[in-house]
Design a protein around this motif. Structure first.
Motif, PDB file in Angstrom:
ATOM      1  N   SER A 128       0.970  -1.427   0.085  1.00 26.09           N
ATOM      2  CA  SER A 128      -0.150  -0.207   0.108  1.00 26.09           C
ATOM      3  C   SER A 128       1.014   1.432   0.068  1.00 26.09           C
ATOM      4  N   PHE A 129       1.974   1.225   0.939  1.00 26.91           N
ATOM      5  CA  PHE A 129       2.965   2.029   0.757  1.00 26.91           C
ATOM      6  C   PHE A 129       3.307   2.633  -1.009  1.00 26.91           C
ATOM      7  N   HIS A 130       3.435   1.464  -1.431  1.00 22.92           N
ATOM      8  CA  HIS A 130       4.696   2.329  -2.914  1.00 22.92           C
ATOM      9  C   HIS A 130       2.657   2.578  -3.825  1.00 22.92           C
ATOM     10  N   LEU A 131       2.099   2.048  -3.252  1.00 24.35           N
ATOM     11  CA  LEU A 131       0.778   2.515  -4.145  1.00 24.35           C
ATOM     12  C   LEU A 131       0.779   3.793  -4.385  1.00 24.35           C
ATOM     13  N   ARG A 132       0.734   4.507  -2.759  1.00 20.53           N
ATOM     14  CA  ARG A 132      -0.131   5.228  -2.587  1.00 20.53           C
ATOM     15  C   ARG A 132       1.424   6.710  -3.187  1.00 20.53           C
ATOM     16  N   SER A 133       3.203   6.384  -2.527  1.00 18.73           N
ATOM     17  CA  SER A 133       3.568   6.860  -3.476  1.00 18.73           C
ATOM     18  C   SER A 133       3.571   6.875  -5.263  1.00 18.73           C
ATOM     19  N   LEU A 134       3.266   6.359  -5.461  1.00 17.91           N
ATOM     20  CA  LEU A 134       3.133   6.023  -7.334  1.00 17.91           C
ATOM     21  C   LEU A 134       1.659   7.245  -7.482  1.00 17.91           C
ATOM     22  N   GLY A 135       0.733   6.997  -6.856  1.00 11.26           N
ATOM     23  CA  GLY A 135      -0.532   7.605  -7.061  1.00 11.26           C
ATOM     24  C   GLY A 135       0.110   8.858  -7.029  1.00 11.26           C
ATOM     25  N   LEU A 136       0.889   9.520  -6.077  1.00 11.52           N
ATOM     26  CA  LEU A 136       1.354  11.073  -5.544  1.00 11.52           C
ATOM     27  C   LEU A 136       1.378  11.657  -7.211  1.00 11.52           C
ATOM     28  N   ALA A 137       2.827  10.496  -7.142  1.00 12.83           N
ATOM     29  CA  ALA A 137       3.633  10.589  -8.531  1.00 12.83           C
ATOM     30  C   ALA A 137       3.703  10.986  -9.732  1.00 12.83           C
ATOM     31  N   LEU A 138       1.927   9.804  -9.444  1.00 18.24           N
ATOM     32  CA  LEU A 138       1.104  11.123 -11.131  1.00 18.24           C
ATOM     33  C   LEU A 138       0.731  12.017 -11.260  1.00 18.24           C
ATOM     34  N   VAL A 139      -0.295  12.434  -9.461  1.00 15.01           N
ATOM     35  CA  VAL A 139      -1.262  13.433  -9.313  1.00 15.01           C
ATOM     36  C   VAL A 139       0.088  14.888 -10.101  1.00 15.01           C
ATOM     37  N   LEU A 140       1.000  14.404  -9.033  1.00 13.45           N
ATOM     38  CA  LEU A 140       2.517  15.622  -9.374  1.00 13.45           C
ATOM     39  C   LEU A 140       2.569  15.658 -10.711  1.00 13.45           C
ATOM     40  N   ALA A 141       2.842  14.858 -11.506  1.00 14.37           N
ATOM     41  CA  ALA A 141       2.836  14.638 -12.633  1.00 14.37           C
ATOM     42  C   ALA A 141       2.180  15.383 -13.881  1.00 14.37           C
ATOM     43  N   GLY A 142       0.323  15.006 -13.426  1.00 16.72           N
ATOM     44  CA  GLY A 142      -0.841  15.525 -14.234  1.00 16.72           C
ATOM     45  C   GLY A 142      -0.258  17.483 -13.058  1.00 16.72           C
ATOM     46  N   ALA A 143      -0.602  17.515 -12.067  1.00 18.18           N
ATOM     47  CA  ALA A 143      -0.160  18.928 -12.715  1.00 18.18           C
ATOM     48  C   ALA A 143       0.802  19.454 -12.979  1.00 18.18           C
ATOM     49  N   ALA A 144       1.859  19.457 -13.021  1.00 19.82           N
ATOM     50  CA  ALA A 144       2.895  20.117 -14.050  1.00 19.82           C
ATOM     51  C   ALA A 144       2.769  20.351 -15.006  1.00 19.82           C
ATOM     52  N   GLY A 145       2.466  19.182 -16.265  1.00 20.01           N
ATOM     53  CA  GLY A 145       1.665  18.949 -17.364  1.00 20.01           C
ATOM     54  C   GLY A 145       0.295  20.432 -17.519  1.00 20.01           C
ATOM     55  N   CYS A 146       0.077  20.486 -16.529  1.00 24.61           N
ATOM     56  CA  CYS A 146      -1.180  21.697 -16.894  1.00 24.61           C
ATOM     57  C   CYS A 146      -0.663  22.605 -16.488  1.00 24.61           C
ATOM     58  N   SER A 147      -0.078  22.892 -15.769  1.00 22.41           N
ATOM     59  CA  SER A 147       0.440  24.645 -15.381  1.00 22.41           C
ATOM     60  C   SER A 147       0.849  25.371 -16.749  1.00 22.41           C
ATOM     61  N   SER A 148       1.086  26.104 -16.841  1.00 23.52           N
ATOM     62  CA  SER A 148       1.282  27.235 -17.830  1.00 23.52           C
ATOM     63  C   SER A 148       2.868  28.050 -18.079  1.00 23.52           C
ATOM     64  N   PRO A 149       3.370  28.135 -18.622  1.00 25.23           N
ATOM     65  CA  PRO A 149       4.958  28.559 -18.013  1.00 25.23           C
ATOM     66  C   PRO A 149       4.216  30.176 -17.557  1.00 25.23           C
ATOM     67  N   LYS A 150       4.479  31.054 -16.423  1.00 20.63           N
ATOM     68  CA  LYS A 150       4.309  32.791 -16.083  1.00 20.63           C
ATOM     69  C   LYS A 150       4.932  33.311 -17.442  1.00 20.63           C
ATOM     70  N   THR A 151       4.072  34.195 -18.088  1.00 21.78           N
ATOM     71  CA  THR A 151       4.570  35.515 -18.904  1.00 21.78           C
ATOM     72  C   THR A 151       5.060  36.147 -18.656  1.00 21.78           C
ATOM     73  N   ALA A 152       6.933  36.658 -19.790  1.00 16.25           N
ATOM     74  CA  ALA A 152       7.495  37.744 -18.926  1.00 16.25           C
ATOM     75  C   ALA A 152       6.942  38.615 -19.209  1.00 16.25           C
ATOM     76  N   ILE A 153       7.424  39.645 -18.277  1.00 17.38           N
ATOM     77  CA  ILE A 153       6.584  40.906 -18.070  1.00 17.38           C
ATOM     78  C   ILE A 153       6.679  41.666 -19.611  1.00 17.38           C
ATOM     79  N   TYR A 154       8.115  41.306 -20.020  1.00 16.36           N
ATOM     80  CA  TYR A 154       8.090  42.083 -21.602  1.00 16.36           C
ATOM     81  C   TYR A 154       7.075  41.690 -22.976  1.00 16.36           C
ATOM     82  N   GLU A 155       6.258  40.949 -22.658  1.00 14.45           N
ATOM     83  CA  GLU A 155       5.467  40.550 -23.319  1.00 14.45           C
ATOM     84  C   GLU A 155       4.354  41.497 -23.240  1.00 14.45           C
TER      85      GLU A 155
END
Length: 269
Positions: free
Chosen positions: A4-31
């Motif tokens: 169960s410990f490995h399953l929970r760790s794998l789920g947390l890693a998938l959630v973090l990876a999905g959040a990182a993929g959905c977030s867009s980079p911040k627009t620079a000020i000079y844009e």
């Protein structure tokens, strides 16, 4: 077999990876800089670049700015504001006047205002002790000093801020230029510039001429009272003044003749 410990760790890693993929980079000020010609920072004037910068310099001086440049085509000035006991604000103006190649005696004025913020900060000063073998050693004994530190710097982008400034520059243009270009004459009092005393006196005289004066009511003629005759005063008799005595000279009497004068002889016939 996964625990169960490995399953929970794998789920947390998938959630973090999905959040990182959905977030867009911040627009620079000079844009956000689209470099469009909005006209916020520039104005065209029907005068030479030297005359335009002179009007800009007078406009800043009338509002309490300190001029720090002597170039006839470049004006720099700053003004300080003390907001609170621990914050300080300074506005720095930078104005450049360039000749307009489209027509003679025409120029373009570029104005930029920079806003700097200062805050009161405590600076720790540590004492140093020099040792011949070890070199300089910092001791814990020290002091703290209060000093103003720049904490922010930003360019003023408000269109109304520059509109008020350019309107004040129009006031300081030469009179013949404003008459030729049919520029409206704006009162200096509305822009914070005092008017000359002679002009104020002229305005008061013209205002008094325009005010209608109510006609005066007819005044009844005054009735003259007859003057009572003054009592007659008896005439004063003139006093006789004695004439001064004049000494009379007496002539001495001639002595009487003692001898008779003989008669003259008569001629012979």
């Amino acid at each position: 077999m996964l625990t169960s410990f490995h399953l929970r760790s794998l789920g947390l890693a998938l959630v973090l990876a999905g959040a990182a993929g959905c977030s867009s980079p911040k627009t620079a000020i000079y844009e956000h800089e689209n470099f469009d010609d909005s006209g916020t920072f520039s104005r065209d004037y029907p005068v030479s670049e030297v005359a335009a910068c002179e009007a800009a310099r007078r406009a800043l001086l009338s509002q309490g700015y300190i001029i720090t440049s002597s170039d006839p085509k470049l004006v720099s000035g700053n003004k300080s504001f003390q907001q609170t006991g621990e914050t300080h604000l300074q506005i720095s103006f930078s104005i450049v006047c360039a000749k307009d190649g489209s027509a003679d005696h025409h120029s373009t004025m570029f104005a930029n205002a920079l806003q700097d913020r200062y805050a009161l900060k405590k600076v720790n000063n540590s004492a140093s002790l020099g040792v011949g073998v070890l070199g300089s050693v910092s001791m814990p004994i020290g002091s703290t000093d209060d000093s103003m530190v720049k904490v922010a710097s930003e360019t003023v982008t408000s269109p109304k801020f520059y509109e008020r400034y350019f309107a004040l520059v129009d006031v300081f243009l030469p009179q013949e230029v404003k008459a030729a270009e049919h520029l409206p004459e704006k009162p200096k009092a509305d822009l914070g510039v005092p008017e000359p005393k002679a002009a104020q006196a002229t305005d008061k005289v013209e205002a008094s001429k325009e005010v209608p004066v109510a006609p005066l009511a007819p005044v009844a003629p005054a009735v003259l009272q007859p003057i009572a005759p003054s009592p007659q005063v008896a005439p004063i008799a003139p006093q006789e003044v004695p004439a001064p005595a004049v000494p009379v000279e007496t002539t001495p009497a001639l002595p009487a003749p003692t001898e008779a004068i003989p008669p003259l002889p008569t001629p012979a016939q």
